[in-house]
Write an enzyme that holds these catalytic residues in place. Structure first.
Site, mmCIF file in Angstrom:
data_model
loop_
_atom_site.group_PDB
_atom_site.id
_atom_site.type_symbol
_atom_site.label_atom_id
_atom_site.label_comp_id
_atom_site.label_asym_id
_atom_site.label_seq_id
_atom_site.Cartn_x
_atom_site.Cartn_y
_atom_site.Cartn_z
ATOM 1 N N ARG A 78 0.695 -1.149 -0.053
ATOM 2 C CA ARG A 78 0.127 -0.045 -0.120
ATOM 3 C C ARG A 78 0.915 1.176 0.124
ATOM 4 O O ARG A 78 0.728 2.360 -0.780
ATOM 5 C CB ARG A 78 -1.087 -0.022 1.281
ATOM 6 C CG ARG A 78 -1.506 1.411 1.287
ATOM 7 C CD ARG A 78 -2.751 1.372 2.191
ATOM 8 N NE ARG A 78 -2.899 0.506 3.349
ATOM 9 C CZ ARG A 78 -2.074 0.483 4.190
ATOM 10 N NH1 ARG A 78 -1.365 1.687 4.533
ATOM 11 N NH2 ARG A 78 -2.036 -0.248 5.335
ATOM 12 N N TYR A 102 -17.291 17.888 -13.680
ATOM 13 C CA TYR A 102 -17.407 16.284 -13.984
ATOM 14 C C TYR A 102 -18.700 16.033 -12.873
ATOM 15 O O TYR A 102 -18.404 16.267 -11.674
ATOM 16 C CB TYR A 102 -16.344 15.724 -13.724
ATOM 17 C CG TYR A 102 -16.278 14.168 -13.713
ATOM 18 C CD1 TYR A 102 -16.688 13.432 -15.002
ATOM 19 C CD2 TYR A 102 -16.243 13.345 -12.660
ATOM 20 C CE1 TYR A 102 -17.075 12.180 -15.045
ATOM 21 C CE2 TYR A 102 -16.510 11.984 -12.691
ATOM 22 C CZ TYR A 102 -16.925 11.436 -13.795
ATOM 23 O OH TYR A 102 -17.264 9.925 -13.754
ATOM 24 N N ASP A 119 -7.998 19.389 -13.295
ATOM 25 C CA ASP A 119 -8.571 18.394 -13.725
ATOM 26 C C ASP A 119 -7.990 18.322 -15.167
ATOM 27 O O ASP A 119 -8.840 18.650 -15.995
ATOM 28 C CB ASP A 119 -9.811 17.847 -13.605
ATOM 29 C CG ASP A 119 -10.304 16.441 -13.980
ATOM 30 O OD1 ASP A 119 -9.648 15.949 -14.731
ATOM 31 O OD2 ASP A 119 -11.319 15.915 -13.385
ATOM 32 N N LYS A 133 -9.235 7.477 -18.763
ATOM 33 C CA LYS A 133 -9.737 7.995 -20.287
ATOM 34 C C LYS A 133 -8.446 7.788 -21.158
ATOM 35 O O LYS A 133 -8.218 6.793 -21.743
ATOM 36 C CB LYS A 133 -10.201 9.339 -20.154
ATOM 37 C CG LYS A 133 -11.112 9.664 -18.947
ATOM 38 C CD LYS A 133 -12.424 8.798 -19.106
ATOM 39 C CE LYS A 133 -13.357 8.676 -18.014
ATOM 40 N NZ LYS A 133 -13.604 10.041 -17.041
HETATM 41 C C1 LIG Z 1 -13.869 10.272 -15.671
HETATM 42 C C2 LIG Z 1 -13.618 11.582 -15.190
HETATM 43 C C3 LIG Z 1 -13.145 11.592 -13.851
HETATM 44 C C4 LIG Z 1 -13.567 10.272 -12.954
HETATM 45 O O1 LIG Z 1 -12.402 9.445 -12.930
HETATM 46 P P1 LIG Z 1 -12.701 7.916 -12.614
HETATM 47 O O2 LIG Z 1 -11.567 7.266 -13.189
HETATM 48 O O3 LIG Z 1 -14.042 7.607 -13.330
HETATM 49 O O4 LIG Z 1 -13.153 7.702 -11.235
HETATM 50 C C5 LIG Z 1 -12.974 12.740 -13.205
HETATM 51 N N1 LIG Z 1 -12.819 13.923 -14.057
HETATM 52 C C6 LIG Z 1 -13.143 13.716 -15.240
HETATM 53 C C7 LIG Z 1 -13.091 15.169 -16.032
HETATM 54 C C8 LIG Z 1 -13.694 12.748 -15.967
HETATM 55 O O5 LIG Z 1 -13.779 12.648 -17.189
#
Ligand SMILES: *Cc1c(COP(=O)(O)O)cnc(C)c1O
Length: 395
Positions: free
Chosen positions: A46, A98, A170, A195
């Site tokens: 961890r 988001y 982000d 993504k």
């Molecule tokens: C998908 C996404 C998240 C969340 O990510 P996960 O991997 O699904 O927890 C956060 N911010 C943006 C802009 C996203 O597209």
């Protein structure tokens, strides 16, 4: 000096023990110690794992930061950043945020006394007007999801600095192939590596990268203390995804630009949202701070109804109906009923997520095939609309 793509591919050395060119997957929970506290740099997985560590170093290189930390999801990464705050602190966040971040801020952190103000950060005055002495964190997404709003990272970093608060971006929608918020003055970058970084729709992962080492240590402390770490196998998959990031994103952008330009010409389309279009509100800012415009394209239908959107999103063949984005295969979704259903209707509409808004994640198929697919879906909704009209039934 070699190019970024070359440097990136070679920034992870071959395994010193075996020469393996692919980072080994260290599938272990613990590490044998020679004497208490005497080890080879790892004690418990961890706290640290060599496969995850390779990804964390790569992520820091990729985002031009000093430290990276890998989490079990993008939301776990966001959660770790919010845990830097204390009760009574305020977050100033982009309104088109988001959905999962909105849900976390509202339903998890509000009860701990953390307040969030949402403003349209694509207009700088809104940020200046909303910031208070309690604001400890500015939260940006640029481009946003799903209306692709662009905020000026450098200008907002200046505001954050003079107010002694942190700026977190982000960077999921741009990816580090296009945009480096830390070099524009941001303190923290988070990613849903689910993504573009993973890139193949085969994992869930998150990353936090910091500009300063000290902040990175705080994030590492939270990562270990709260425990939402990324597994060795998924760390390996993200590394493999990153190896082709630059190549994939280049093609994603070219395909998306062509799709956006096609949509603009279609008579059934209301508005097209894509930062690569010259008439996008902040096209110039997008072009200044990023090397490309990404592969998410949103649009509304002239018939602005959920029913029309439903007919469209169930009529494509290559664009699969699914949440998520940034993978090699094209996806489409209907935010009002999918990604944004946890956002109250009034807030959703104010931020531009209309009833008929459809979001495309343009993949790596041949772009002519993708445009044909959209053409067919428009033809299907057109014939639905004709059937519904009573005069059409009469003839
Ligand atoms: C998908 C996404 C998240 C969340 O990510 P996960 O991997 O699904 O927890 C956060 N911010 C943006 C802009 C996203 O597209």
């Amino acid at each position: 000096m070699s190019s970024i793509a070359t440097q990136l591919l070679h920034s992870i050395p071959a395994d010193p023990l075996t020469g393996a060119i692919s980072v080994p997957i260290y599938q272990t929970s613990t590490f044998v110690q020679e004497a208490p506290g005497v080890n080879k740099g790892y004690d418990y997985a961890r706290s640290g794992n060599p496969t995850r560590a390779a990804l964390e170093t790569l992520a820091a290189t990729l985002e031009k930061g000093t430290a990276g930390a890998a989490f079990a999801s993008g939301l776990a990464a966001i959660d770790a950043v919010i845990k830097l705050l204390e009760s009574g602190d305020e977050i100033l966040a982009v309104d088109d945020i988001y959905g999962g971040a909105f849900r976390m801020f509202t339903h998890v952190y509000q009860k701990f006394g953390i307040r969030v103000r949402y403003v349209d950060t694509s207009i700088i005055e809104n940020v200046l007007n909303a910031i208070t002495s309690k604001t400890k964190l500015i939260w940006l997404e640029t481009p946003t999801n799903p209306t692709l709003k662009i905020s000026d990272i450098e200008a907002i970093a200046g505001i954050a600095k003079s107010n002694k608060c942190l700026l977190c971006v982000d960077n999921t929608f741009a990816s580090p192939a296009l945009q480096h918020p830390l070099t524009l003055g941001a303190d923290i970058v988070v990613h849903s590596a689910t993504k573009y970084l993973g890139g193949h729709s085969d994992l869930i992962a998150g990353l936090v990268i910091t500009r300063e080492k000290e902040l990175g240590e705080k994030i590492k402390f939270i990562q270990n203390a709260s425990g939402a770490i990324l597994s060795p196998f998924d760390s390996w998959l993200v590394i493999r995804g990153i190896e082709t990031l630059h190549l994939r994103v280049k093609q994603h952008c070219a395909n998306a630009q062509a799709v956006a330009e096609y949509l603009q010409t279609h008579p059934a389309v209301g508005k097209v949202y894509y930062p690569g279009l010259k008439d996008h509100f902040n096209h110039i800012v997008a072009a200044k701070q990023a090397n490309g415009f990404g592969s998410v394209v949103s649009f509304t239908l002239k018939e602005d109804t959920v029913a029309a959107a439903n007919a469209f999103v169930t009529s494509t063949a290559y664009f699969k109906l699914a949440e998520s984005l940034g993978g090699v295969k094209s996806l489409l979704c209907h935010p009002a009923q999918m990604t944004h259903k946890s956002i109250p209707e009034t807030i959703r509409k104010v931020s531009g997520v209309a009833d008929s808004l459809i979001r495309l994640s343009v993949g790596l198929e041949d772009v002519d095939d993708l445009i044909d697919d959209l053409k067919n879906a428009f033809a299907v909704i057109e014939s639905h609309a004709n059937k519904k009209r009573p005069e059409a039934v009469a003839v």
